[in-house]
Write a protein that holds these residues in place. Structure first.
Motif, mmCIF file in Angstrom:
data_model
loop_
_atom_site.group_PDB
_atom_site.id
_atom_site.type_symbol
_atom_site.label_atom_id
_atom_site.label_comp_id
_atom_site.label_asym_id
_atom_site.label_seq_id
_atom_site.Cartn_x
_atom_site.Cartn_y
_atom_site.Cartn_z
ATOM 1 N N ASP A 111 0.845 -1.186 0.000
ATOM 2 C CA ASP A 111 0.000 0.000 0.000
ATOM 3 C C ASP A 111 0.883 1.240 0.000
ATOM 4 O OD1 ASP A 111 -2.402 1.551 0.251
ATOM 5 O OD2 ASP A 111 -1.878 1.842 2.356
ATOM 6 N N VAL A 112 0.759 2.071 -1.034
ATOM 7 C CA VAL A 112 1.543 3.297 -1.138
ATOM 8 C C VAL A 112 0.630 4.484 -0.854
ATOM 9 C CG1 VAL A 112 3.015 4.712 -2.607
ATOM 10 C CG2 VAL A 112 3.007 2.225 -2.889
ATOM 11 N N ASP A 113 1.018 5.308 0.111
ATOM 12 C CA ASP A 113 0.171 6.447 0.422
ATOM 13 C C ASP A 113 0.604 7.682 -0.378
ATOM 14 O OD1 ASP A 113 2.326 7.695 1.710
ATOM 15 O OD2 ASP A 113 1.598 7.238 3.726
ATOM 16 N N SER A 114 -0.050 8.803 -0.144
ATOM 17 C CA SER A 114 0.187 10.018 -0.936
ATOM 18 C C SER A 114 1.583 10.603 -0.710
ATOM 19 C CB SER A 114 -0.873 11.065 -0.609
ATOM 20 O OG SER A 114 -0.810 11.398 0.766
ATOM 21 N N ARG A 115 2.259 10.179 0.346
ATOM 22 C CA ARG A 115 3.615 10.672 0.621
ATOM 23 C C ARG A 115 4.682 9.736 0.055
ATOM 24 N NH1 ARG A 115 3.317 10.172 6.574
ATOM 25 N NH2 ARG A 115 1.942 8.529 5.884
ATOM 26 N N ASN A 116 4.260 8.752 -0.752
ATOM 27 C CA ASN A 116 5.171 7.753 -1.310
ATOM 28 C C ASN A 116 5.801 6.876 -0.235
ATOM 29 O OD1 ASN A 116 4.700 8.482 -3.929
ATOM 30 N ND2 ASN A 116 6.421 9.902 -4.012
ATOM 31 N N ALA A 138 10.287 4.521 2.425
ATOM 32 C CA ALA A 138 9.985 5.678 1.597
ATOM 33 C C ALA A 138 10.488 5.393 0.190
ATOM 34 C CB ALA A 138 10.666 6.919 2.159
ATOM 35 N N LEU A 139 9.600 5.512 -0.789
ATOM 36 C CA LEU A 139 10.004 5.300 -2.170
ATOM 37 C C LEU A 139 10.847 6.482 -2.629
ATOM 38 C CD1 LEU A 139 6.701 3.992 -3.766
ATOM 39 C CD2 LEU A 139 8.663 2.657 -3.022
ATOM 40 N N ASP A 140 11.933 6.192 -3.313
ATOM 41 C CA ASP A 140 12.778 7.285 -3.783
ATOM 42 C C ASP A 140 12.370 7.769 -5.163
ATOM 43 O OD1 ASP A 140 13.646 5.191 -5.339
ATOM 44 O OD2 ASP A 140 15.631 5.069 -4.443
ATOM 45 N N SER A 141 11.372 7.114 -5.755
ATOM 46 C CA SER A 141 10.937 7.491 -7.092
ATOM 47 C C SER A 141 9.520 6.999 -7.322
ATOM 48 C CB SER A 141 11.873 6.865 -8.130
ATOM 49 O OG SER A 141 11.299 6.936 -9.410
ATOM 50 N N LEU A 142 8.708 7.824 -7.994
ATOM 51 C CA LEU A 142 7.365 7.365 -8.343
ATOM 52 C C LEU A 142 7.413 6.163 -9.271
ATOM 53 C CD1 LEU A 142 5.412 10.697 -8.878
ATOM 54 C CD2 LEU A 142 5.105 9.028 -7.055
ATOM 55 N N ALA A 143 8.506 6.010 -10.008
ATOM 56 C CA ALA A 143 8.640 4.884 -10.924
ATOM 57 C C ALA A 143 8.665 3.557 -10.177
ATOM 58 C CB ALA A 143 9.905 5.020 -11.773
ATOM 59 N N ARG A 144 9.020 3.592 -8.899
ATOM 60 C CA ARG A 144 9.086 2.356 -8.123
ATOM 61 C C ARG A 144 7.753 2.001 -7.487
ATOM 62 N NH1 ARG A 144 14.283 1.739 -4.598
ATOM 63 N NH2 ARG A 144 13.597 -0.400 -4.804
ATOM 64 N N ARG A 145 6.761 2.882 -7.655
ATOM 65 C CA ARG A 145 5.454 2.657 -7.012
ATOM 66 C C ARG A 145 4.862 1.294 -7.358
ATOM 67 N NH1 ARG A 145 1.333 6.060 -5.051
ATOM 68 N NH2 ARG A 145 2.631 7.854 -5.515
ATOM 69 N N ASP A 146 5.008 0.877 -8.610
ATOM 70 C CA ASP A 146 4.413 -0.389 -9.042
ATOM 71 C C ASP A 146 5.443 -1.489 -9.261
ATOM 72 O OD1 ASP A 146 1.794 0.687 -9.097
ATOM 73 O OD2 ASP A 146 2.291 1.684 -10.975
ATOM 74 N N ALA A 147 6.656 -1.269 -8.810
ATOM 75 C CA ALA A 147 7.690 -2.292 -8.998
ATOM 76 C C ALA A 147 7.323 -3.546 -8.209
ATOM 77 C CB ALA A 147 9.042 -1.762 -8.528
ATOM 78 N N PRO A 148 7.557 -4.712 -8.781
ATOM 79 C CA PRO A 148 7.241 -5.937 -8.049
ATOM 80 C C PRO A 148 8.128 -6.082 -6.821
ATOM 81 C CG PRO A 148 8.495 -6.443 -10.007
ATOM 82 C CD PRO A 148 8.153 -4.993 -10.080
ATOM 83 N N THR A 149 7.566 -6.635 -5.804
ATOM 84 C CA THR A 149 8.313 -6.938 -4.598
ATOM 85 C C THR A 149 7.993 -8.383 -4.257
ATOM 86 O OG1 THR A 149 8.023 -4.682 -3.835
ATOM 87 C CG2 THR A 149 8.724 -6.282 -2.200
ATOM 88 N N ALA A 150 9.012 -9.195 -4.146
ATOM 89 C CA ALA A 150 8.722 -10.608 -3.945
ATOM 90 C C ALA A 150 9.418 -11.120 -2.691
ATOM 91 C CB ALA A 150 9.120 -11.393 -5.188
ATOM 92 N N ALA A 151 10.236 -12.119 -2.850
ATOM 93 C CA ALA A 151 10.765 -12.839 -1.699
ATOM 94 C C ALA A 151 11.866 -12.090 -0.984
ATOM 95 C CB ALA A 151 11.300 -14.185 -2.151
ATOM 96 N N VAL A 152 11.904 -12.278 0.297
ATOM 97 C CA VAL A 152 13.034 -11.847 1.113
ATOM 98 C C VAL A 152 13.295 -12.945 2.135
ATOM 99 C CG1 VAL A 152 12.628 -9.369 0.855
ATOM 100 C CG2 VAL A 152 11.581 -10.589 2.761
ATOM 101 N N ASP A 153 14.508 -12.985 2.627
ATOM 102 C CA ASP A 153 14.840 -13.905 3.716
ATOM 103 C C ASP A 153 14.957 -13.089 4.992
ATOM 104 O OD1 ASP A 153 14.997 -16.384 2.378
ATOM 105 O OD2 ASP A 153 16.925 -15.807 1.542
ATOM 106 N N VAL A 154 14.283 -13.532 6.039
ATOM 107 C CA VAL A 154 14.342 -12.829 7.314
ATOM 108 C C VAL A 154 14.539 -13.842 8.433
ATOM 109 C CG1 VAL A 154 12.857 -10.936 6.555
ATOM 110 C CG2 VAL A 154 11.846 -12.900 7.701
ATOM 111 N N ASP A 155 15.057 -13.338 9.544
ATOM 112 C CA ASP A 155 15.193 -14.182 10.721
ATOM 113 C C ASP A 155 13.813 -14.484 11.292
ATOM 114 O OD1 ASP A 155 18.013 -14.206 10.682
ATOM 115 O OD2 ASP A 155 18.042 -12.235 11.648
#
Length: 85
Positions: free
Chosen positions: A10-15, A35-52
């Motif tokens: 969910d991206v809000d109006s403040r990116n 915080a997104l550093d670019s509006l171009a990244r608003r719809d970039a896919p985000t998938a897997a991450v490894d976390v503890d």
């Protein structure tokens, strides 16, 4: 390390993007904000991450856990594990 997948983004109006991740079993999830550093990244896919494991939180509601599991599995099938924000 635990592989987790994006469930909601969910991206809000403040990116400021709030991302919720869940394991494919739907039993645990965590959220983070960035915080997104670019509006171009608003719809970039985000998938897997490894976390503890200690960064994961239980999901108590069975319906939410089921939705998280289904969405995590869908994202896993559609995105390369290297597509990470």
């Amino acid at each position: 390390m635990t592989r987790v997948w994006l469930v909601d983004r969910d991206v809000d109006s403040r990116n400021l993007v709030t991302m919720t991740y869940a394991t494919p079993d739907g039993e645990r999830a965590f959220s983070r904000q960035a915080a997104l550093d670019s509006l171009a990244r608003r719809d970039a896919p985000t998938a897997a991450v490894d976390v503890d494991d200690d960064r994961l939180d239980p999901v108590d509601d069975p319906e939410t856990a089921e939705r998280y599991a289904a969405e995590a599995q869908r994202v896993a099938a559609e995105h390369d594990p290297e597509d990470v924000l």
